[in-house]
Design a protein around this motif. Sequence first.
Motif, PDB file in Angstrom:
ATOM      1  N   LYS A 197       0.907  -1.235  -0.002  1.00 23.77           N
ATOM      2  CA  LYS A 197       0.022   0.055  -0.001  1.00 23.77           C
ATOM      3  C   LYS A 197       0.833   1.121   0.109  1.00 23.77           C
ATOM      4  CE  LYS A 197      -0.369   0.655   5.129  1.00 23.77           C
ATOM      5  NZ  LYS A 197      -0.065   1.848   5.053  1.00 23.77           N
ATOM      6  N   THR A 198       2.288   1.120   0.252  1.00 26.61           N
ATOM      7  CA  THR A 198       2.954   2.332   0.386  1.00 26.61           C
ATOM      8  C   THR A 198       3.361   2.949  -0.984  1.00 26.61           C
ATOM      9  OG1 THR A 198       3.720   1.865   2.636  1.00 26.61           O
ATOM     10  CG2 THR A 198       5.160   3.119   1.209  1.00 26.61           C
ATOM     11  N   THR A 219       5.992   1.201   5.059  1.00 27.72           N
ATOM     12  CA  THR A 219       6.727   2.384   4.894  1.00 27.72           C
ATOM     13  C   THR A 219       8.253   2.435   4.778  1.00 27.72           C
ATOM     14  OG1 THR A 219       4.912   3.491   6.306  1.00 27.72           O
ATOM     15  CG2 THR A 219       6.630   4.791   5.711  1.00 27.72           C
ATOM     16  N   TYR A 220       8.631   1.502   5.208  1.00 26.81           N
ATOM     17  CA  TYR A 220      10.251   1.266   5.158  1.00 26.81           C
ATOM     18  C   TYR A 220      10.807   1.408   3.950  1.00 26.81           C
ATOM     19  CZ  TYR A 220      10.239  -3.115   3.067  1.00 26.81           C
ATOM     20  OH  TYR A 220      10.345  -4.204   2.030  1.00 26.81           O
ATOM     21  N   ILE A 221      10.155   1.068   2.817  1.00 26.07           N
ATOM     22  CA  ILE A 221      10.917   1.068   1.356  1.00 26.07           C
ATOM     23  C   ILE A 221      11.130   2.483   1.036  1.00 26.07           C
ATOM     24  CG2 ILE A 221       8.602   1.530   0.203  1.00 26.07           C
ATOM     25  CD1 ILE A 221      10.128  -0.479  -1.890  1.00 26.07           C
ATOM     26  N   CYS A 248       2.790   7.209   2.373  1.00 25.34           N
ATOM     27  CA  CYS A 248       1.856   6.484   1.461  1.00 25.34           C
ATOM     28  C   CYS A 248       0.794   7.023   1.061  1.00 25.34           C
ATOM     29  CB  CYS A 248       1.285   5.346   2.565  1.00 25.34           C
ATOM     30  SG  CYS A 248       2.425   4.320   3.531  1.00 25.34           S
ATOM     31  N   VAL A 249       0.410   8.307   1.400  1.00 27.60           N
ATOM     32  CA  VAL A 249      -0.736   8.984   0.809  1.00 27.60           C
ATOM     33  C   VAL A 249      -0.347   9.806  -0.307  1.00 27.60           C
ATOM     34  CG1 VAL A 249      -2.292   8.902   2.812  1.00 27.60           C
ATOM     35  CG2 VAL A 249      -0.536  10.481   2.744  1.00 27.60           C
ATOM     36  N   VAL A 250       0.802  10.271  -0.295  1.00 26.94           N
ATOM     37  CA  VAL A 250       1.529  11.064  -1.207  1.00 26.94           C
ATOM     38  C   VAL A 250       1.499  10.199  -2.520  1.00 26.94           C
ATOM     39  CG1 VAL A 250       3.546  12.249  -1.971  1.00 26.94           C
ATOM     40  CG2 VAL A 250       2.741  12.665   0.366  1.00 26.94           C
TER      41      VAL A 250
END
Length: 358
Positions: free
Chosen positions: A47-48, A229-231, A328-330
């Motif tokens: 999802k990120t 998010t880590y990516i 993620c939202v960006v």
Amino acid sequence: MAALKDIIARDYGTPAVVIDLDIVTHNIARLQAACEARGLANRPHIKTHKSPELAAMQREAGAAGITCQKLGEAEIMADAGFDDILISYNLIGEEKIARLAALIPRARIIVAADNPVAVDAYAEAAKRARTPLEVIIECDTGRKRAGVESVADAIALAERIKASPQLRFAGFMLYNPEDAVAQTQAFLDEALAGIRALGLEASIISTGGTPNLSNLGRIRGTTEHRAGTYIFNDRMMLACGAAELADCALHVYTTVVSRAGPERGILDAGSKTLTSDIGGLEGHGLIREFPQARIARFAEEHGFLDLSASPRKPAIGDVVRVIPNHVCVVVNMVDRLIAVRGDEVVGEIPVAARGRIV
């Protein structure tokens, strides 16, 4: 030779969402090594990035499967050939049942549930697909989001799954608060004892979250971890200690388009780019070139700068790099990510699952 910021502005315009593939590769390798060191499978959350191309990089590094938050993301990933997908979200309603039934024969699909309505929906989808479906029970141990809050409810759902000839009990899914390892362990131990009394075993016990990487492997019995998010990392990951500046792979390149006052300015990135998800932080992003400047508020296409605390001030026309509060939202706001290595643009990566919120 033109600087990278000038090349981005010239060839793509601003605002532009840019990822450094060298940092992405490093972040992927580091988490994969951490999971392997603790005997855990790595099931990254897509999802990120919402990109089959980036998910393929994670798979090639050793990821055992992927996690999707929505059915639409899973459909995109199955189209790209991914064949081990956990959908970590309740899927409810006729529209979802029909699409899930079509997806089940195409890959190993595992679905999450925290209520009987979802379990019954999965049974109907599996019946239509004529293929058994694995179900994992989502448990809440303090985050107060989704998930059953009691062990009794978890065991009752496991019993309901067992009673359905179309379903297979797969295990438990956790997204515990970072400071709740002990209470999560107690919940899990009791739940495991309960399902064993039903003659069931949990083949998957899945923990989640980039902020929980400091707890990786601390909950006994876990088999895999879901981090997203880590990516790229973001300002929230900096704030919670899960990343350092050197680990931030994604920046929004944006231009200062106004300096109407000595202590203020305007960026061409507003809420339609950086989003209004503040993540509990002050301001809406970290400007790498002017870290004391504050993105104080937004209009749709205006980022309002408060420069009162910044000893240096940007000039009109300056291109700056912003680390978003919540990456993620960006990513979901744009069709493509501009990929760079060092000071060179190496291509574009489509955000294939952009907008797949259903």
